[in-house]
Design a protein around this motif. Structure first.
Motif, PDB file in Angstrom:
ATOM      1  N   TRP A 151       0.821  -1.154   0.000  1.00 16.23           N
ATOM      2  CA  TRP A 151       0.000   0.000   0.000  1.00 16.23           C
ATOM      3  C   TRP A 151       0.869   1.222   0.000  1.00 16.23           C
ATOM      4  N   HIS A 193      -6.320   0.603  -7.518  1.00 18.08           N
ATOM      5  CA  HIS A 193      -6.161   1.700  -6.568  1.00 18.08           C
ATOM      6  C   HIS A 193      -6.725   2.948  -7.250  1.00 18.08           C
ATOM      7  N   CYS A 228      -5.092   7.125  -1.663  1.00 18.80           N
ATOM      8  CA  CYS A 228      -5.741   6.141  -2.507  1.00 18.80           C
ATOM      9  C   CYS A 228      -7.244   6.216  -2.220  1.00 18.80           C
ATOM     10  N   GLU A 230      -9.677   4.098  -3.631  1.00 21.03           N
ATOM     11  CA  GLU A 230     -10.415   2.906  -4.062  1.00 21.03           C
ATOM     12  C   GLU A 230     -10.015   1.786  -3.121  1.00 21.03           C
ATOM     13  N   TYR A 231     -10.989   1.101  -2.557  1.00 22.96           N
ATOM     14  CA  TYR A 231     -10.668   0.072  -1.575  1.00 22.96           C
ATOM     15  C   TYR A 231      -9.730  -0.974  -2.192  1.00 22.96           C
ATOM     16  N   CYS A 232      -8.599  -1.218  -1.520  1.00 22.26           N
ATOM     17  CA  CYS A 232      -7.566  -2.060  -2.130  1.00 22.26           C
ATOM     18  C   CYS A 232      -6.966  -3.055  -1.138  1.00 22.26           C
ATOM     19  N   HIS A 236      -5.856  -0.083   2.920  1.00 25.08           N
ATOM     20  CA  HIS A 236      -6.313   0.938   1.969  1.00 25.08           C
ATOM     21  C   HIS A 236      -6.432   2.317   2.629  1.00 25.08           C
ATOM     22  N   MET A 239      -3.236   4.280   2.895  1.00 21.93           N
ATOM     23  CA  MET A 239      -2.411   4.390   1.692  1.00 21.93           C
ATOM     24  C   MET A 239      -2.485   5.837   1.225  1.00 21.93           C
TER      25      MET A 239
END
Ligand code: CUA
Length: 422
Positions: A151, A193, A228, A230-232, A236, A239
């Motif tokens: 991340w 992401h 970031c 977007e759930y990653c 997340h 990040m």
């Protein structure tokens, strides 16, 4: 006390509205809420792309607000004028039902189309504008490659190749020239992401096997917060990254400094004074916030704070730094991190050649100071759950047994070494 019926019903509505709105009023106690100029505010913008997007938002809000007032007024008028006022009203037959008025209906359709056109014109203009650097400015655009990892973010400067090492590469702090369009190629090495610097530009996803891009520009030199969007996976939410916009000269100087190999602190610099050890370091609990937000120092702008960070620390201990450099090799950190000119050659983790000059560590999460660096080295799993430095580095992912351990003395030496990499 006697109140006319319509006032009562207003009173009821008012009370209900108050109850519904109370969370908003509570939030209002915090003045910052109303200013809406937080680190990641999309309303307090600092560049043409974000400004275009914000203005479009205001246009849409304005049109919908006018519609809200018109529809709300008609609704309120009809509710009050035709409400039942007594028993007789209540049991009366409904009035004769109308079956449409062509003039009103055509009028409503025309008004809706008109409202949509008012929104559509600036929307299309904004889509064209934000899609890519305007043709007239293309020659002046600066190019960056941003690559997302679980991340953290890697930033590369394709126009700054370094012999035997690919383009100049840095992690989690993107330094750009102010007042110049910056074209960013967005890539990811693992999952989806999203790259987002709210004050400079709206978010764009970084999608596996697909080249995306965005452009942004900072009006003035400044220090901007990004993350970031977007759930990653596990970490997340932590990040994050920073964008530092510099004027032409500072940017050139920064590039020159970054292209140099890692610093070596001369042995003569040692003062012989014992350095503070971190054995007594506060024991951080999992996910404790802990950062001191030095970038929020009163009277010092985050940008000036960043500039201060570029200079070597006072009272460096050359012997301790040398010991840290040795440990960086022995504990296998070199397998994942590049420290150009030193032993580090790995590319799995961020390039650390000049990590001491960054204001943050752990992907924009912790302030880069000895205490937080020690915390990160001791408990990377607690600061950023799931991270690969811990899973695979510190411990074997299969057996969950430690690959190595770091003593307090080791951490002290590693912190001294990493902090010296300006
Ligand atoms: Cu990367 Cu969310």
């Amino acid at each position: 006390m006697y109140l006319p019926p319509f006032l009562r019903s207003f009173g009821r509505m008012g009370t209900r509205a108050l109850v519904l709105a109370s969370p908003l009023l509570l939030a209002g106690c915090d003045l910052n809420f109303w200013r809406m100029d937080g680190h990641q505010s999309t309303l307090d913008v600092a560049g043409p792309v974000a400004r275009t997007q914000r203005d479009l938002f205001y246009v849409t809000c304005g049109v919908t607000f006018v519609i809200f007032i018109l529809v709300g007024s008609v609704l309120a008028y009809a509710t009050l004028k035709f409400k039942a006022r007594n028993d007789a009203d209540e049991h009366a037959e409904p009035p004769e039902q109308g079956h449409g008025n062509p003039l009103v209906e055509i009028g409503l359709i025309a008004a809706s189309v008109f409202a949509l056109v008012i929104i559509a014109i600036p929307t299309l203009k904004a889509i064209w504008f934000t899609y890519d650097v305007p043709e007239a400015q293309k020659a002046n655009a600066y190019e960056i490659n941003a690559t997302a990892y679980q991340w953290w973010f890697k930033f590369e400067y394709p126009s700054e190749p370094i012999e035997g090492s690919g383009p100049l590469s840095t992690g989690n702090e993107l330094v750009i020239p102010a007042g110049r369009p910056v074209h960013i190629n967005l890539r990811t090495t693992d999952v989806i992401h999203s790259f987002w610097v709210p004050k400079l530009a709206g978010k764009v996803d970084m999608i596996p096997n697909r080249g995306n891009r965005l452009w942004l520009e900072a009006d003035q030199p400044g220090y901007f917060w990004g993350q970031c969007a977007e759930y990653c996976g596990d970490s997340h939410a932590v990040m994050r990254f920073r964008v530092i916009a510099l004027d032409e000269k500072d940017f050139k100087d920064w590039l020159t400094a970054q292209k140099s190999t890692a610093r070596v602190v001369a042995a003569t610099a040692a003062t012989g004074q014992p350095k503070p050890q971190f054995a007594a370091l506060k024991e951080w609990t999992r996910n404790a916030p802990g950062y001191t937000d030095k970038y929020d120092r009163p009277n010092v702008s985050p940008l000036d704070n960043w500039k201060e960070q570029q200079f070597p620390n006072k009272d460096e201990d050359a012997a301790l730094i040398a010991q840290g450099r040795k440990l960086f090799q022995e504990k296998t950190c070199i397998g994942c991190h590049t420290v150009r000119g030193h032993e580090g050659v790995g590319i799995t983790g961020p390039n650390l050649t000049h990590v001491g000059a960054r204001t943050t560590i752990a992907a924009g999460l912790l302030e880069n100071n000895p205490e937080q660096l020690a915390r990160w080295l001791r408990h990377p799993d607690q600061v950023k759950p799931g991270n690969k430095m811990y899973n695979g580095g510190y411990i074997d992912v299969k057996t969950r047994k430690p690959n190595f351990t770091l003593t307090d003395a080791d951490i002290t030496a590693l912190v001294a070494y990493l902090s010296s990499l300006k």
